[in-house]
Design a protein around this motif. Structure first.
Motif, mmCIF file in Angstrom:
data_model
loop_
_atom_site.group_PDB
_atom_site.id
_atom_site.type_symbol
_atom_site.label_atom_id
_atom_site.label_comp_id
_atom_site.label_asym_id
_atom_site.label_seq_id
_atom_site.Cartn_x
_atom_site.Cartn_y
_atom_site.Cartn_z
ATOM 1 N N LEU A 148 44.469 51.536 38.933
ATOM 2 C CA LEU A 148 44.786 50.428 39.828
ATOM 3 C C LEU A 148 44.820 49.147 39.021
ATOM 4 O O LEU A 148 43.820 48.773 38.398
ATOM 5 C CB LEU A 148 43.722 50.343 40.936
ATOM 6 N N GLU A 149 45.983 48.500 38.984
ATOM 7 C CA GLU A 149 46.117 47.250 38.236
ATOM 8 C C GLU A 149 45.881 46.074 39.170
ATOM 9 O O GLU A 149 46.528 45.949 40.210
ATOM 10 C CB GLU A 149 47.514 47.140 37.604
ATOM 11 N N ILE A 150 44.944 45.235 38.767
ATOM 12 C CA ILE A 150 44.665 44.025 39.538
ATOM 13 C C ILE A 150 44.795 42.827 38.597
ATOM 14 O O ILE A 150 44.806 42.986 37.381
ATOM 15 C CB ILE A 150 43.248 44.071 40.148
ATOM 16 N N THR A 151 44.918 41.646 39.158
ATOM 17 C CA THR A 151 45.094 40.456 38.321
ATOM 18 C C THR A 151 43.848 39.579 38.360
ATOM 19 O O THR A 151 43.006 39.713 39.242
ATOM 20 C CB THR A 151 46.298 39.613 38.784
ATOM 21 N N GLU A 152 43.804 38.684 37.391
ATOM 22 C CA GLU A 152 42.664 37.760 37.326
ATOM 23 C C GLU A 152 42.569 36.905 38.580
ATOM 24 O O GLU A 152 41.480 36.548 39.020
ATOM 25 C CB GLU A 152 42.822 36.835 36.117
ATOM 26 N N THR A 153 43.734 36.579 39.126
ATOM 27 C CA THR A 153 43.764 35.753 40.329
ATOM 28 C C THR A 153 42.960 36.419 41.443
ATOM 29 O O THR A 153 42.257 35.755 42.204
ATOM 30 C CB THR A 153 45.219 35.565 40.815
ATOM 31 N N LEU A 154 43.075 37.736 41.501
ATOM 32 C CA LEU A 154 42.328 38.477 42.518
ATOM 33 C C LEU A 154 40.827 38.356 42.272
ATOM 34 O O LEU A 154 40.043 38.147 43.191
ATOM 35 C CB LEU A 154 42.747 39.947 42.486
ATOM 36 N N LEU A 155 40.447 38.454 40.992
ATOM 37 C CA LEU A 155 39.017 38.387 40.672
ATOM 38 C C LEU A 155 38.443 36.992 40.924
ATOM 39 O O LEU A 155 37.239 36.822 41.067
ATOM 40 C CB LEU A 155 38.782 38.781 39.213
ATOM 41 N N MET A 156 39.353 35.992 40.949
ATOM 42 C CA MET A 156 38.875 34.630 41.196
ATOM 43 C C MET A 156 38.275 34.491 42.588
ATOM 44 O O MET A 156 37.460 33.622 42.834
ATOM 45 C CB MET A 156 40.026 33.632 41.057
ATOM 46 N N GLN A 157 38.742 35.354 43.481
ATOM 47 C CA GLN A 157 38.184 35.302 44.837
ATOM 48 C C GLN A 157 36.859 36.050 44.843
ATOM 49 O O GLN A 157 36.651 36.951 45.626
ATOM 50 C CB GLN A 157 39.147 35.952 45.836
ATOM 51 N N VAL A 158 36.027 35.667 43.845
ATOM 52 C CA VAL A 158 34.779 36.409 43.709
ATOM 53 C C VAL A 158 33.899 36.169 44.916
ATOM 54 O O VAL A 158 33.317 35.111 45.059
ATOM 55 C CB VAL A 158 33.963 35.985 42.463
ATOM 56 N N ASP A 159 33.869 37.116 45.762
ATOM 57 C CA ASP A 159 32.859 37.070 46.803
ATOM 58 C C ASP A 159 32.223 38.449 46.837
ATOM 59 O O ASP A 159 32.662 39.355 46.140
ATOM 60 C CB ASP A 159 33.451 36.668 48.155
ATOM 61 N N GLU A 160 31.208 38.583 47.631
ATOM 62 C CA GLU A 160 30.457 39.841 47.648
ATOM 63 C C GLU A 160 31.331 41.002 48.083
ATOM 64 O O GLU A 160 31.218 42.113 47.595
ATOM 65 C CB GLU A 160 29.281 39.725 48.617
ATOM 66 N N ARG A 161 32.248 40.695 49.023
ATOM 67 C CA ARG A 161 33.118 41.726 49.560
ATOM 68 C C ARG A 161 33.988 42.328 48.459
ATOM 69 O O ARG A 161 34.143 43.520 48.335
ATOM 70 C CB ARG A 161 34.009 41.086 50.632
ATOM 71 N N MET A 162 34.582 41.428 47.649
ATOM 72 C CA MET A 162 35.460 41.869 46.565
ATOM 73 C C MET A 162 34.680 42.680 45.543
ATOM 74 O O MET A 162 35.131 43.737 45.096
ATOM 75 C CB MET A 162 36.095 40.639 45.914
ATOM 76 N N THR A 163 33.519 42.165 45.169
ATOM 77 C CA THR A 163 32.677 42.879 44.206
ATOM 78 C C THR A 163 32.375 44.271 44.718
ATOM 79 O O THR A 163 32.458 45.255 43.977
ATOM 80 C CB THR A 163 31.346 42.114 44.002
ATOM 81 N N GLN A 164 32.048 44.358 45.980
ATOM 82 C CA GLN A 164 31.692 45.645 46.567
ATOM 83 C C GLN A 164 32.885 46.595 46.581
ATOM 84 O O GLN A 164 32.758 47.774 46.264
ATOM 85 C CB GLN A 164 31.162 45.435 47.988
ATOM 86 N N MET A 165 34.067 46.065 46.927
ATOM 87 C CA MET A 165 35.259 46.936 46.968
ATOM 88 C C MET A 165 35.599 47.473 45.586
ATOM 89 O O MET A 165 35.949 48.637 45.444
ATOM 90 C CB MET A 165 36.450 46.167 47.547
ATOM 91 N N LEU A 166 35.502 46.613 44.567
ATOM 92 C CA LEU A 166 35.794 47.068 43.205
ATOM 93 C C LEU A 166 34.778 48.112 42.765
ATOM 94 O O LEU A 166 35.123 49.109 42.129
ATOM 95 C CB LEU A 166 35.812 45.884 42.233
ATOM 96 N N GLN A 167 33.525 47.884 43.124
ATOM 97 C CA GLN A 167 32.478 48.849 42.773
ATOM 98 C C GLN A 167 32.737 50.187 43.468
ATOM 99 O O GLN A 167 32.583 51.240 42.868
ATOM 100 C CB GLN A 167 31.097 48.285 43.162
ATOM 101 N N GLU A 168 33.174 50.123 44.722
ATOM 102 C CA GLU A 168 33.483 51.356 45.462
ATOM 103 C C GLU A 168 34.637 52.119 44.823
ATOM 104 O O GLU A 168 34.599 53.344 44.720
ATOM 105 C CB GLU A 168 33.833 51.030 46.923
ATOM 106 N N LEU A 169 35.659 51.378 44.390
ATOM 107 C CA LEU A 169 36.801 52.028 43.729
ATOM 108 C C LEU A 169 36.346 52.703 42.448
ATOM 109 O O LEU A 169 36.719 53.837 42.152
ATOM 110 C CB LEU A 169 37.893 50.995 43.419
ATOM 111 N N HIS A 170 35.514 51.996 41.701
ATOM 112 C CA HIS A 170 34.995 52.538 40.446
ATOM 113 C C HIS A 170 34.127 53.773 40.709
ATOM 114 O O HIS A 170 34.277 54.806 40.053
ATOM 115 C CB HIS A 170 34.196 51.454 39.718
#
Ligand code: C2E
Ligand code: MG
Ligand code: MG
Ligand code: MG
Length: 282
Positions: A148-170
């Motif tokens: 899954l390719e994601i961009t830095e712009t996406l990571l800029m929206q660092v909130d807990e939800r995003m962190t959790q979703m990335l962790q779940e994908l991993h």
């Protein structure tokens, strides 16, 4: 003529804006139908291990075979789909089509270790990992085969939800790649905070290697970061043998670009998988 238009800016702009908004409405209805009418295509661009010359992966890139406008590149309709809430549909089509193709190759005894798809920020809705797993299951595709390719712009929206979703994908076993690395608002702390497997060096830094001294410095630094953090590195947009040789000499893990192969329709990529690509880069 131009002089006259300059005298009447409002008239000119309103006519132009009207024309554009009509064109956009047309594009929206068209895009809705594109999926049903089977007009979307995936093209595949190989990622090559420069040491062995083997295809280690590929990136799936969407195209729209428009009945009137011809083959449209993603830049011509993805931003539009993102603005108009159609990206969910398009994104689902991409994942499904990628799985279908992977399964087809698997069935034909052709081995592609990983296929990467690009995800838009809008696709990051809670439950993403579980939804993706559900798409894979009937095709007998392992999550590690799908990158899954994601961009830095996406990571800029660092909130807990995003962190959790990335962790779940991993945790679900998906491979994660950070696309266009170095072009966004690069906060290197992201690289530690998120479970990323691959860094993709943006093509603007690849351009002109080894003659462009600035790009040499940047690429050296990025390679150093990747090696120290244990990330795999993919160089994007490799167009010349000089660029390829320099990157191979710097131990860049994988090369992707026109010098090696353009994004190809499925049949042509299948032939490449079957016959192999050129020689190792040295
Ligand atoms: P990207 O993910 O960074 O993809 C790489 C782009 O560079 C592709 O453009 C590819 O055709 C192009 N490219 C590859 N090698 C070379 C090279 O040697 N030289 C040059 N000049 N260009 C090269 P493309 O296919 O037009 O895609 C553009 C962007 O559209 C992608 O950038 C990606 O951000 C987005 N995109 C593509 N497919 C999808 C998709 O399925 N979903 C979403 N959300 N976005 C997509
Ligand atoms: Mg990409
Ligand atoms: Mg990129
Ligand atoms: Mg390495």
């Amino acid at each position: 003529n131009r002089a006259k238009q300059a005298d009447q800016p409002y008239l000119f702009y309103s006519a132009e804006m009207n024309r554009r908004s009509l064109a956009r409405i047309k594009l929206a209805t068209d895009l809705h139908h594109a999926i049903e009418r089977n007009e979307l295509r995936l093209y595949f661009q190989p990622q090559i291990n420069p040491e062995s010359g083997l295809i280690s992966g590929a990136e799936a890139l969407i195209r729209w075979q428009h009945p009137v406008r011809g083959l449209l590149s993603p830049g011509e309709f993805i931003p539009f789909a993102e603005e108009n809430g159609l990206i969910g549909l398009v994104g689902n089509w991409v994942i499904e089509a990628a799985c279908q193709q992977l399964a087809q190759w698997q069935q034909d005894g052709l081995h592609l270790p990983r296929l990467a798809v690009n995800l838009s920020a809008r696709q990051f809705q809670p439950g993403l990992a579980e939804r993706l797993l559900q798409v894979l299951r009937p095709y007998h595709i392992q999550p590690a085969q799908l990158e899954l390719e994601i961009t830095e712009t996406l990571l800029m929206q660092v909130d807990e939800r995003m962190t959790q979703m990335l962790q779940e994908l991993h945790d679900a076993g998906f491979t994660l790649a950070l696309d266009d690395f170095g072009t966004g608002y690069s906060n290197l702390a992201y690289l530690l905070a998120f479970p990323i497997d691959y860094l993709k060096i943006d093509q603007r830094f690849v351009r002109g290697l080894p003659y462009d001294a600035n790009n040499v410095a940047i690429v050296r630094a990025i390679i150093g970061i990747a090696q120290n953090l244990g990330l795999e590195l993919i160089a994007e947009g490799v167009e010349t043998i000089e660029e390829a040789r320099f990157l191979a000499g710097m131990d860049c893990d994988l090369l992707q670009g026109f010098y090696l192969a353009r994004p190809l329709p499925a049949e042509e990529f299948t032939r490449l998988l079957r016959d192999g690509i050129a020689q190792p880069v040295n």
